[in-house]
Scaffold this motif. Structure first.
Motif, mmCIF file in Angstrom:
data_model
loop_
_atom_site.group_PDB
_atom_site.id
_atom_site.type_symbol
_atom_site.label_atom_id
_atom_site.label_comp_id
_atom_site.label_asym_id
_atom_site.label_seq_id
_atom_site.Cartn_x
_atom_site.Cartn_y
_atom_site.Cartn_z
ATOM 1 N N LYS A 40 0.830 -1.203 0.000
ATOM 2 C CA LYS A 40 0.000 0.000 0.000
ATOM 3 C C LYS A 40 0.866 1.254 0.000
ATOM 4 O O LYS A 40 0.558 2.237 -0.685
ATOM 5 N N GLU A 41 1.956 1.207 0.770
ATOM 6 C CA GLU A 41 2.851 2.364 0.824
ATOM 7 C C GLU A 41 3.532 2.590 -0.526
ATOM 8 O O GLU A 41 3.668 3.735 -0.972
ATOM 9 N N VAL A 42 3.971 1.479 -1.163
ATOM 10 C CA VAL A 42 4.598 1.596 -2.485
ATOM 11 C C VAL A 42 3.599 2.144 -3.495
ATOM 12 O O VAL A 42 3.926 3.025 -4.308
ATOM 13 N N GLU A 43 2.370 1.617 -3.460
ATOM 14 C CA GLU A 43 1.334 2.097 -4.382
ATOM 15 C C GLU A 43 1.053 3.577 -4.159
ATOM 16 O O GLU A 43 0.830 4.327 -5.121
ATOM 17 N N GLU A 44 1.094 4.006 -2.891
ATOM 18 C CA GLU A 44 0.850 5.416 -2.598
ATOM 19 C C GLU A 44 1.984 6.283 -3.137
ATOM 20 O O GLU A 44 1.753 7.362 -3.699
ATOM 21 N N VAL A 45 3.239 5.795 -2.983
ATOM 22 C CA VAL A 45 4.386 6.537 -3.522
ATOM 23 C C VAL A 45 4.278 6.645 -5.043
ATOM 24 O O VAL A 45 4.510 7.710 -5.636
ATOM 25 N N LEU A 46 3.915 5.518 -5.693
ATOM 26 C CA LEU A 46 3.772 5.540 -7.149
ATOM 27 C C LEU A 46 2.629 6.452 -7.578
ATOM 28 O O LEU A 46 2.739 7.152 -8.600
ATOM 29 N N ARG A 47 1.565 6.442 -6.807
ATOM 30 C CA ARG A 47 0.440 7.335 -7.137
ATOM 31 C C ARG A 47 0.877 8.796 -7.048
ATOM 32 O O ARG A 47 0.576 9.610 -7.932
ATOM 33 N N LYS A 48 1.624 9.101 -5.981
ATOM 34 C CA LYS A 48 2.125 10.473 -5.829
ATOM 35 C C LYS A 48 3.092 10.821 -6.963
ATOM 36 O O LYS A 48 3.077 11.935 -7.476
ATOM 37 N N ARG A 49 3.943 9.832 -7.328
ATOM 38 C CA ARG A 49 4.888 10.077 -8.424
ATOM 39 C C ARG A 49 4.154 10.376 -9.717
ATOM 40 O O ARG A 49 4.492 11.319 -10.446
ATOM 41 N N ASP A 50 3.144 9.564 -10.022
ATOM 42 C CA ASP A 50 2.394 9.768 -11.256
ATOM 43 C C ASP A 50 1.670 11.113 -11.242
ATOM 44 O O ASP A 50 1.619 11.814 -12.264
ATOM 45 N N ALA A 51 1.120 11.449 -10.072
ATOM 46 C CA ALA A 51 0.433 12.737 -9.967
ATOM 47 C C ALA A 51 1.426 13.888 -10.171
ATOM 48 O O ALA A 51 1.131 14.863 -10.883
ATOM 49 N N ALA A 52 2.604 13.756 -9.548
ATOM 50 C CA ALA A 52 3.623 14.801 -9.703
ATOM 51 C C ALA A 52 4.119 14.879 -11.141
ATOM 52 O O ALA A 52 4.363 15.972 -11.674
ATOM 53 N N THR A 53 4.272 13.731 -11.787
ATOM 54 C CA THR A 53 4.724 13.704 -13.178
ATOM 55 C C THR A 53 3.718 14.383 -14.093
ATOM 56 O O THR A 53 4.094 15.186 -14.978
ATOM 57 N N ASN A 54 2.457 14.081 -13.909
ATOM 58 C CA ASN A 54 1.419 14.723 -14.734
ATOM 59 C C ASN A 54 1.365 16.223 -14.485
ATOM 60 O O ASN A 54 1.184 17.018 -15.419
ATOM 61 N N GLN A 55 1.534 16.591 -13.225
ATOM 62 C CA GLN A 55 1.518 18.025 -12.902
ATOM 63 C C GLN A 55 2.715 18.730 -13.542
ATOM 64 O O GLN A 55 2.581 19.848 -14.069
ATOM 65 N N LEU A 56 3.878 18.075 -13.508
ATOM 66 C CA LEU A 56 5.065 18.657 -14.124
ATOM 67 C C LEU A 56 4.881 18.810 -15.627
ATOM 68 O O LEU A 56 5.262 19.835 -16.217
ATOM 69 N N LYS A 57 4.314 17.796 -16.243
ATOM 70 C CA LYS A 57 4.065 17.873 -17.681
ATOM 71 C C LYS A 57 3.173 19.070 -18.019
ATOM 72 O O LYS A 57 3.443 19.823 -18.970
ATOM 73 N N GLU A 58 2.128 19.254 -17.234
ATOM 74 C CA GLU A 58 1.210 20.375 -17.484
ATOM 75 C C GLU A 58 1.922 21.722 -17.326
ATOM 76 O O GLU A 58 1.721 22.642 -18.128
ATOM 77 N N LYS A 59 2.782 21.815 -16.308
ATOM 78 C CA LYS A 59 3.513 23.066 -16.100
ATOM 79 C C LYS A 59 4.460 23.349 -17.268
ATOM 80 O O LYS A 59 4.571 24.485 -17.738
ATOM 81 N N LEU A 60 5.144 22.312 -17.730
ATOM 82 C CA LEU A 60 6.078 22.482 -18.826
ATOM 83 C C LEU A 60 5.350 22.830 -20.125
ATOM 84 O O LEU A 60 5.801 23.685 -20.897
ATOM 85 N N GLN A 61 4.253 22.161 -20.378
ATOM 86 C CA GLN A 61 3.488 22.460 -21.592
ATOM 87 C C GLN A 61 3.000 23.905 -21.587
ATOM 88 O O GLN A 61 3.010 24.577 -22.618
ATOM 89 N N SER A 62 2.593 24.354 -20.401
ATOM 90 C CA SER A 62 2.138 25.744 -20.298
ATOM 91 C C SER A 62 3.290 26.723 -20.477
ATOM 92 O O SER A 62 3.171 27.725 -21.205
ATOM 93 N N ALA A 63 4.440 26.420 -19.850
ATOM 94 C CA ALA A 63 5.582 27.327 -19.920
ATOM 95 C C ALA A 63 6.205 27.359 -21.303
ATOM 96 O O ALA A 63 6.727 28.401 -21.748
ATOM 97 N N LEU A 64 6.158 26.242 -22.031
ATOM 98 C CA LEU A 64 6.837 26.136 -23.322
ATOM 99 C C LEU A 64 5.866 26.146 -24.501
ATOM 100 O O LEU A 64 6.239 25.761 -25.617
ATOM 101 N N LEU A 65 4.656 26.575 -24.238
ATOM 102 C CA LEU A 65 3.626 26.564 -25.272
ATOM 103 C C LEU A 65 4.054 27.325 -26.527
ATOM 104 O O LEU A 65 3.787 26.900 -27.661
#
Length: 280
Positions: free
Chosen positions: A110-135
């Motif tokens: 459960k802890e590993v799944e939570e870390v991976l969930r947070k990682r995926d959420a952070a990755t998606n958020q980073l992608k959105e920030k980069l797409q916005s900044a480099l549009l």
């Protein structure tokens, strides 16, 4: 048994003698027949007695054997019962231990799944920030994608470098400047800069001998600009050259070769927490 039949015969004989002094032939024959019958009965009785004694002896032996076998079976049963009791005790202990281990592993999962969930959420958020900044650079050959839990910022060489050059031009610097703004806000992100080329052989580029050289020198130019000019932490950066060996297209025409000439900036979250969980 023998003496009983003999006495009975004598008694009958005496009785006959005392009752009649002189026996008639008919009575005498009857008496003899009676005696033969008694003798035969005696023989049969003796034979049956012998058979009975043999049977009794055999039964006693069988009983003794059965008692021995019963004792062995009782001892075996006692041994099996003791082993079963030990097995039940050990099994109960082992089951409790396995149950505890399973619960611990489930918790870790459960802890590993939570870390991976947070990682995926952070990755998606980073992608959105980069797409916005480099549009503003997407039309010039910049793209942002997620692959295997990492964010890939791909910049075609024409956005960063003049043809055959390892010096970043002004448009490329502007794109890297906007990228650096986002990276400095994400200190938990590791940054790998990869240089890629097409399969065309290098000609007349002075100190640059081949595509390996070109890919490495272009990636190090980007790293130097991000660290020395935009002040991105050097400890987070790596520079590598992939040469022509990881193409996106088949190099069969100018357009496909243009896609292969690129800088890829690979952004991956630090997974120390995940590694610590896996090691437990």
């Amino acid at each position: 048994m023998k003496h009983t039949f003999l006495g009975l015969a004598v008694l009958l004989l005496l009785s006959s003698l005392t009752s009649c002094v002189v026996l008639s032939p008919k009575k005498y024959k009857a008496l003899l027949a009676r005696q033969d019958s008694l003798n035969m009965g005696l023989s049969e009785s003796q034979l049956k007695g012998g058979n009975l004694e043999s049977t009794i002896k055999k039964l006693r032996k069988d009983t003794a054997d059965l008692n021995k076998e019963l004792s062995k079976l009782q001892a075996k049963y006692t041994e099996i019962d003791g082993n079963y009791a030990k097995l039940r005790s050990n099994s109960s202990t082992e089951i409790n231990k396995l149950s505890g281990d399973l619960k611990a592993r489930e918790q870790r999962l459960k802890e590993v799944e939570e870390v991976l969930r947070k990682r995926d959420a952070a990755t998606n958020q980073l992608k959105e920030k980069l797409q916005s900044a480099l549009l503003g650079f997407t039309q010039s050959g910049l793209s942002v994608d997620i692959k295997n839990g990492k964010v890939y910022v791909s910049l075609m060489d024409k956005l960063l470098f003049p043809s055959g050059s390892i010096v970043i031009d002004d448009k490329g610097k502007q794109a890297l400047k906007e990228l650096a703004k986002v990276l400095k806000q994400q200190p938990e992100i590791n940054i790998a800069v990869e240089g890629h080329t097409d399969s065309q052989k290098i000609k007349n580029l002075g100190q640059i001998k081949d595509n390996w050289d070109l890919s490495v020198l272009r990636s190090t130019s980007v790293v130097r600009y991000l660290t020395e000019v935009e002040n991105v932490e050097s400890v987070r950066m790596t520079a590598t050259g992939k040469g022509e060996f990881q193409p996106l297209a088949d190099n069969s025409n100018a357009d496909s070769r243009s896609k292969n000439r690129r800088i890829e900036i690979v952004l991956s979250p630090k997974l120390d927490e995940l590694y610590d969980l896996i090691k437990q």
